[in-house]
Design a protein around this motif. Structure first.
Motif, PDB file in Angstrom:
ATOM      1  N   LEU A 185       0.812  -0.965   0.027  1.00 56.30           N
ATOM      2  CA  LEU A 185       0.109  -0.035  -0.119  1.00 56.30           C
ATOM      3  C   LEU A 185       0.908   1.251  -0.052  1.00 56.30           C
ATOM      4  O   LEU A 185       1.940   1.265   1.008  1.00 56.30           O
ATOM      5  CB  LEU A 185      -0.850  -0.086   1.347  1.00 56.30           C
ATOM      6  CG  LEU A 185      -1.785  -1.155   1.408  1.00 56.30           C
ATOM      7  CD1 LEU A 185      -2.488  -1.206   2.821  1.00 56.30           C
ATOM      8  CD2 LEU A 185      -2.784  -1.350   0.195  1.00 56.30           C
ATOM      9  N   VAL A 186       0.916   2.152  -0.890  1.00 64.24           N
ATOM     10  CA  VAL A 186       1.564   3.344  -1.057  1.00 64.24           C
ATOM     11  C   VAL A 186       0.648   4.525  -0.745  1.00 64.24           C
ATOM     12  O   VAL A 186      -0.249   4.741  -1.247  1.00 64.24           O
ATOM     13  CB  VAL A 186       2.132   3.422  -2.484  1.00 64.24           C
ATOM     14  CG1 VAL A 186       2.983   4.701  -2.480  1.00 64.24           C
ATOM     15  CG2 VAL A 186       2.823   2.078  -2.958  1.00 64.24           C
ATOM     16  N   GLY A 187       1.494   5.240  -0.095  1.00 64.49           N
ATOM     17  CA  GLY A 187       0.705   6.557   0.486  1.00 64.49           C
ATOM     18  C   GLY A 187       1.538   7.787   0.269  1.00 64.49           C
ATOM     19  O   GLY A 187       2.724   7.863  -0.421  1.00 64.49           O
ATOM     20  N   LYS A 188       0.990   8.900   0.240  1.00 60.84           N
ATOM     21  CA  LYS A 188       1.821  10.185  -0.192  1.00 60.84           C
ATOM     22  C   LYS A 188       2.554  10.785   1.195  1.00 60.84           C
ATOM     23  O   LYS A 188       3.396  11.574   1.108  1.00 60.84           O
ATOM     24  CB  LYS A 188       0.983  11.429  -0.547  1.00 60.84           C
ATOM     25  CG  LYS A 188      -0.229  11.819   0.728  1.00 60.84           C
ATOM     26  CD  LYS A 188      -0.996  13.013   0.033  1.00 60.84           C
ATOM     27  CE  LYS A 188      -1.925  13.396   1.234  1.00 60.84           C
ATOM     28  NZ  LYS A 188      -2.897  14.650   0.540  1.00 60.84           N
ATOM     29  N   ASP A 189       2.320  10.048   2.279  1.00 65.37           N
ATOM     30  CA  ASP A 189       3.096  10.509   3.511  1.00 65.37           C
ATOM     31  C   ASP A 189       3.796   9.428   4.136  1.00 65.37           C
ATOM     32  O   ASP A 189       3.832   8.257   3.542  1.00 65.37           O
ATOM     33  CB  ASP A 189       2.016  11.228   4.601  1.00 65.37           C
ATOM     34  CG  ASP A 189       1.460  12.302   3.821  1.00 65.37           C
ATOM     35  OD1 ASP A 189       2.201  13.200   3.523  1.00 65.37           O
ATOM     36  OD2 ASP A 189       0.300  12.592   4.276  1.00 65.37           O
ATOM     37  N   LEU A 190       4.366   9.513   5.147  1.00 66.41           N
ATOM     38  CA  LEU A 190       5.052   8.596   6.118  1.00 66.41           C
ATOM     39  C   LEU A 190       4.393   7.658   6.943  1.00 66.41           C
ATOM     40  O   LEU A 190       3.569   8.181   7.377  1.00 66.41           O
ATOM     41  CB  LEU A 190       6.328   9.210   6.868  1.00 66.41           C
ATOM     42  CG  LEU A 190       7.413  10.068   6.139  1.00 66.41           C
ATOM     43  CD1 LEU A 190       8.251  10.712   7.256  1.00 66.41           C
ATOM     44  CD2 LEU A 190       8.090   9.263   5.249  1.00 66.41           C
ATOM     45  N   ALA A 191       4.243   6.150   6.636  1.00 65.68           N
ATOM     46  CA  ALA A 191       3.675   5.554   7.346  1.00 65.68           C
ATOM     47  C   ALA A 191       4.280   5.277   8.916  1.00 65.68           C
ATOM     48  O   ALA A 191       5.405   4.855   8.914  1.00 65.68           O
ATOM     49  CB  ALA A 191       3.527   3.894   6.762  1.00 65.68           C
ATOM     50  N   ARG A 192       3.349   5.769   9.632  1.00 65.45           N
ATOM     51  CA  ARG A 192       3.960   5.765  11.133  1.00 65.45           C
ATOM     52  C   ARG A 192       3.213   4.849  12.307  1.00 65.45           C
ATOM     53  O   ARG A 192       3.726   4.530  13.279  1.00 65.45           O
ATOM     54  CB  ARG A 192       3.618   7.148  11.545  1.00 65.45           C
ATOM     55  CG  ARG A 192       4.049   8.219  10.769  1.00 65.45           C
ATOM     56  CD  ARG A 192       5.448   7.914  10.239  1.00 65.45           C
ATOM     57  NE  ARG A 192       6.467   8.352  11.513  1.00 65.45           N
ATOM     58  CZ  ARG A 192       7.779   7.991  11.608  1.00 65.45           C
ATOM     59  NH1 ARG A 192       8.342   7.350  10.450  1.00 65.45           N
ATOM     60  NH2 ARG A 192       8.429   8.178  12.749  1.00 65.45           N
ATOM     61  N   ASP A 193       1.788   4.432  12.022  1.00 63.34           N
ATOM     62  CA  ASP A 193       1.239   3.500  12.915  1.00 63.34           C
ATOM     63  C   ASP A 193       0.087   2.699  12.337  1.00 63.34           C
ATOM     64  O   ASP A 193      -0.422   3.249  11.400  1.00 63.34           O
ATOM     65  CB  ASP A 193       0.974   4.003  14.204  1.00 63.34           C
ATOM     66  CG  ASP A 193       0.546   3.271  15.471  1.00 63.34           C
ATOM     67  OD1 ASP A 193       1.039   1.989  15.328  1.00 63.34           O
ATOM     68  OD2 ASP A 193       0.057   3.654  16.223  1.00 63.34           O
ATOM     69  N   ALA A 194      -0.173   1.582  12.784  1.00 63.73           N
ATOM     70  CA  ALA A 194      -1.534   1.072  12.515  1.00 63.73           C
ATOM     71  C   ALA A 194      -2.241   0.224  13.689  1.00 63.73           C
ATOM     72  O   ALA A 194      -1.492  -0.104  14.336  1.00 63.73           O
ATOM     73  CB  ALA A 194      -1.049  -0.264  11.303  1.00 63.73           C
ATOM     74  N   ALA A 195      -3.603   0.080  13.302  1.00 61.50           N
ATOM     75  CA  ALA A 195      -4.163  -0.532  14.385  1.00 61.50           C
ATOM     76  C   ALA A 195      -5.419  -1.410  13.579  1.00 61.50           C
ATOM     77  O   ALA A 195      -5.742  -0.948  12.646  1.00 61.50           O
ATOM     78  CB  ALA A 195      -4.938   0.380  15.436  1.00 61.50           C
ATOM     79  N   PHE A 196      -5.917  -2.288  14.458  1.00 61.23           N
ATOM     80  CA  PHE A 196      -6.950  -3.198  13.741  1.00 61.23           C
ATOM     81  C   PHE A 196      -8.233  -3.332  14.448  1.00 61.23           C
ATOM     82  O   PHE A 196      -8.012  -3.200  15.773  1.00 61.23           O
ATOM     83  CB  PHE A 196      -6.305  -4.523  13.431  1.00 61.23           C
ATOM     84  CG  PHE A 196      -5.047  -4.525  12.743  1.00 61.23           C
ATOM     85  CD1 PHE A 196      -5.165  -4.703  11.436  1.00 61.23           C
ATOM     86  CD2 PHE A 196      -3.857  -4.184  13.437  1.00 61.23           C
ATOM     87  CE1 PHE A 196      -3.995  -4.692  10.737  1.00 61.23           C
ATOM     88  CE2 PHE A 196      -2.588  -4.492  12.507  1.00 61.23           C
ATOM     89  CZ  PHE A 196      -2.557  -4.591  11.319  1.00 61.23           C
ATOM     90  N   ASP A 197      -9.162  -3.411  13.949  1.00 59.16           N
ATOM     91  CA  ASP A 197     -10.592  -3.763  14.393  1.00 59.16           C
ATOM     92  C   ASP A 197     -10.976  -5.008  13.913  1.00 59.16           C
ATOM     93  O   ASP A 197     -11.626  -5.048  12.912  1.00 59.16           O
ATOM     94  CB  ASP A 197     -11.303  -2.626  14.080  1.00 59.16           C
ATOM     95  CG  ASP A 197     -12.822  -3.014  14.576  1.00 59.16           C
ATOM     96  OD1 ASP A 197     -12.833  -3.510  15.654  1.00 59.16           O
ATOM     97  OD2 ASP A 197     -13.841  -2.318  13.871  1.00 59.16           O
ATOM     98  N   THR A 198     -10.960  -5.985  14.760  1.00 59.77           N
ATOM     99  CA  THR A 198     -11.254  -7.412  14.366  1.00 59.77           C
ATOM    100  C   THR A 198     -12.741  -7.470  14.304  1.00 59.77           C
ATOM    101  O   THR A 198     -13.196  -8.563  13.261  1.00 59.77           O
ATOM    102  CB  THR A 198     -10.777  -8.421  15.333  1.00 59.77           C
ATOM    103  OG1 THR A 198     -11.265  -8.092  16.639  1.00 59.77           O
ATOM    104  CG2 THR A 198      -9.199  -8.390  15.507  1.00 59.77           C
TER     105      THR A 198
END
Length: 769
Positions: free
Chosen positions: A438-451
């Motif tokens: 997955l490519v974004g225009k900014d810096l990837a800094r954190d991820a969280a999940f909702d199961t």
């Protein structure tokens, strides 16, 4: 709201006499042409076959529209009234709504003439007529077969609303006048079910997030955890540079609704065991009931809950802690100190197991599958550690080589590993295979999940260096499905969220209704709430009614915020629309009139996210024909030449009453409205019309009225003769002793019937026009 009966827009006010005459003529046509259906714009039957009307009066008929075989089925498609200047395609397409090109289509735009899933129809003499395309028949007709399946050629009717359509061919692709659509559904689905209506500005059911509040009560936020039991928001924080007069370091406990501070644990044991002011750098996980385990600089492992005056904790030997996560037992934690991974007893700080990796600084634990994924961003590697043996069982390349460290997180539901590197997120499955970038225009800094919803939330931070054209000082929140990695919500801009003062972090409420995002540079936490554009859950259906009948259309939609509704009507085949005045409730009711035959209606739902419309449905209105079973016949005959002549007594329903509506003569005659002999049974007209024949009709067995259901004169007569009700049993045709009636007299009686029923229907709605 229920609209006032008879007020559907577009009904012309006006001449009662003209309306009666039209109704009488329509009644004759309907009765004498028994078996010929009234001209319905769309068939009333929601099943199969079904017919729809196009913007230029075209008629499209599909032989089957529901319960179609997903694996493939042939259907017959017929058309009439198409123009002879434009070619069309006939195909199964994604239905994008009014005035939007139906696309993609099964079989695409067939220009080869060999497709079985679509057909090309052209005007006679067209250069493509022959092997490539079929020609229209007389009157712009066609009759073809196409083979359709639920999925194919980029179309998936299990996911989107589909219709069998006609549309202008590739030579006039922007021409919407040839668009005629009939919704279809494959087995197990209803027509239009997947689409949930036509999204006007965004697709129906579009999810987005908006800022609901900003909390500035926790210094410089570094990490977040929404406690699963207490529902309190725990914030690990440092000092904010521009509030140096206040020491805000520590663990803050906030009310997640308004950000109010409920507790602040600023003290934790240092290297000597003495309490000291300490920041909370990284939250490892929750404690049962309430509280969290966290890391405080440089090598502290502490725990605290709301209301504690200070944290309890231990100080580790070795280098600075770079990451922390729950251990394999409730009393241990996993700790990264650079490339060293250890499992530590929280009470003593003793390492029960230690492993030195080839490199790395942060990791993600997957206790469900007994694995730890260790990110070595300097070397561009991802290492898998088996928790049971505490050994490295695999190493995998991070495409692109060395990059700026972002995050390493695991999806609890699937075991997939999401790794943020520079402006990309690399997704590996539980076996270590790269499955998505997955490519974004900014810096990837954190991820969280909702199961609960199968969603992954990623916060991207701007670089913060405005001398770089790639930077604009604004971050982004994105949401993806964890199965297909498709966007699951509109991207949300995070103004001012850049990485110059620290990495942003996320916390997601189960169900994804609320999301919290930190902005260290601004010293704030933004509370985001989910919004959903209207999604139609119940759509109106085509409707057929008789003149004077009450009709009802209903529609429902869901969305966040709750959507409002307004009904709209089109009198010109869906080319233009206008609001129905006062119709702002799920149900729209009104009295059907013949002038509304072919009108199209739709419900439009709105909220802050967008506007969604139901598919347009068509009202078919047929003239009211015939009356009560006793013979509401006769009356109001004579047409234009003799005026409204004759009348009908009310010897109906087998009750034997006499009189009623029994005036005779031309327009100048008197008319009685009562139901007794004293109220004017068979009164004579004062004005004569053209000479006419005596009308006849039958009454119910046993009726004896002297001015009964039959008895009006056609054309007025010399003095407007009086009516005679049937007295014989069995309802035989009788008038002035005759037992047989000519076809001409029968037609005259039918004319009277149509006018009387229409007049009575009109009386029910007068005052509501």
């Amino acid at each position: 709201m229920t609209s006032t009966p008879g007020t559907a827009p577009g009904t012309p006010p006006g001449g009662q006499s003209r309306l009666r005459r039209r109704a009488g003529t329509a009644a004759v046509a309907a009765l004498l042409l028994a078996g010929v259906p009234a001209g319905a714009a769309v068939s009333a039957d929601a099943g199969t076959p079904k017919t729809a009307t196009g913007p230029q009066g075209q008629k499209l008929t599909v032989s089957a529209t529901t319960g179609l075989d997903p694996a493939g089925q042939k259907i017959r498609v017929r058309g009439e009234g198409y123009g002879l200047t434009t070619g069309i395609y006939v195909a199964l397409c994604k239905d994008n709504g009014d005035n939007r090109v139906p696309s993609p289509c099964l079989g695409g735009a067939d220009m080869s003439g060999g497709s079985k899933t679509s057909q090309w129809i052209v005007p006679p003499g067209d250069p493509y007529e022959g092997d490539l395309a079929s020609a229209f028949g007389p009157g712009g007709t066609f009759d073809v077969e196409i083979e359709i399946t639920e999925k194919g050629d980029g179309l998936d009717c299990a996911e989107v609303a589909c219709s069998v359509v006609t549309r202008a061919d590739h030579r006039a692709a922007g021409n919407r006048t040839q668009d005629v659509r009939i919704p279809v559904a494959f087995a197990g689905r209803e027509p239009g079910e997947p689409g949930g209506g036509e999204g006007v500005d965004v697709p129906a059911g579009t999810v987005s997030y908006k800022s609901a509040a900003e909390f500035t009560t926790a210094g410089k936020p570094l990490d977040l955890l929404l406690h699963p039991d207490s529902k309190k928001l725990y914030v690990g924080a440092d000092n904010l540079p521009d509030t140096a007069d206040v020491d805000e370091r520590g663990l803050h406990v906030l009310n997640p609704e308004d950000g109010a501070s409920e507790s602040w644990i600023s003290q934790a044991p240092g290297s000597t065991g003495a309490l000291r002011a300490s920041a909370a750098a990284r939250i490892a996980g929750p404690l049962p009931g309430d509280g969290v385990v966290y890391n405080y600089p440089l090598r502290g492992v502490g725990s605290a809950k709301s209301g504690d005056e200070a944290a309890s904790g231990v100080w580790l030997a070795g280098s600075t802690i770079t990451d922390i996560a729950p251990g394999t037992t409730p009393d241990t934690v996993l700790v990264a100190q650079g490339a060293t991974l250890s499992e530590i007893e929280r009470a003593t700080g003793t390492a029960t197991r230690t492993l030195t990796l080839p490199g790395g600084t942060q990791f993600a634990a997957d206790p469900e599958r007994g694995a730890v994924w260790y990110g070595d961003f300097t070397a561009g590697k991802l290492h898998r550690v088996d928790l049971a043996s505490f050994t490295v069982t695999g190493s995998f390349d991070l495409p692109g080589g060395p990059g700026m460290a972002g995050f390493t997180e695991t999806d609890p539901a699937t075991g997939a590993v999401w790794v943020g590197v520079d402006r990309s997120v690399l997704v590996f499955d539980a076996a270590g295979t790269l499955v998505k970038t997955l490519v974004g225009k900014d810096l990837a800094r954190d991820a969280a999940f909702d199961t609960a919803t199968g969603r992954a939330y990623v916060v991207w931070q701007d670089g913060g260096d405005l001398s770089d054209p790639a930077n604009d000082n604004n971050g982004t929140l994105t949401v993806y499905g964890t199965e297909d990695f498709a966007p699951a919500a509109k991207d949300l801009s995070l103004p001012g969220n850049h990485s110059q003062a620290g990495a942003a972090s996320l916390a997601v409420e189960p169900g994804g209704v609320t999301v919290f995002v930190t902005s260290p540079a601004e010293g704030k936490i933004t509370r985001l709430v989910r919004q959903v554009s209207p999604l139609v859950t119940h759509a109106p259906e085509d409707l057929t009614a008789k003149e004077g009948e009450e009709v009802a259309l209903t529609a429902e939609a869901e969305g966040t915020p709750e959507p409002t509704v307004r009904w709209q009507v089109s009198t010109d085949g869906a080319q233009t629309w206008q609001d129905v005045e006062g119709a702002t409730e799920p149900a729209l009711t009104f009295t059907a009139r013949t002038a509304q035959d072919g009108y199209r209606y739709r419900a439009e739902f709105r909220n802050d996210v967008g506007t969604t419309r139901t598919a347009a449905v068509t009202l078919t209105v047929t003239p009211a024909t015939g009356g009560d079973s006793g013979g509401d016949t006769g009356g109001d005959t004579g047409g234009d030449s003799g005026g409204d002549t004759g009348g009908t007594g009310d010897a109906s329903n087998g009750a034997g009453s006499t009189g009623g509506d029994g005036s005779t003569g031309g327009d100048g005659g008197t008319q009685s409205s009562g139901g007794s002999t004293t109220d004017g049974s068979g009164s004579t007209g004062t004005t004569t019309g053209d000479s006419g024949s005596t009308g006849t009709a039958t009454g119910d067995p046993g009726s004896t009225g002297t001015a009964g259901n039959s008895g009006s004169t056609v054309g007025g007569g010399v003095a407007g003769g009086t009516g005679t009700a049937a007295t014989s049993g069995g309802g035989s045709l009788a008038a002035t002793g005759a037992t047989v009636m000519s076809v001409t007299l029968a037609a005259a009686a039918l004319v009277g019937t149509g006018v009387l029923v229409h007049r009575r229907a009109r009386r029910r709605t007068e005052g509501a026009l």
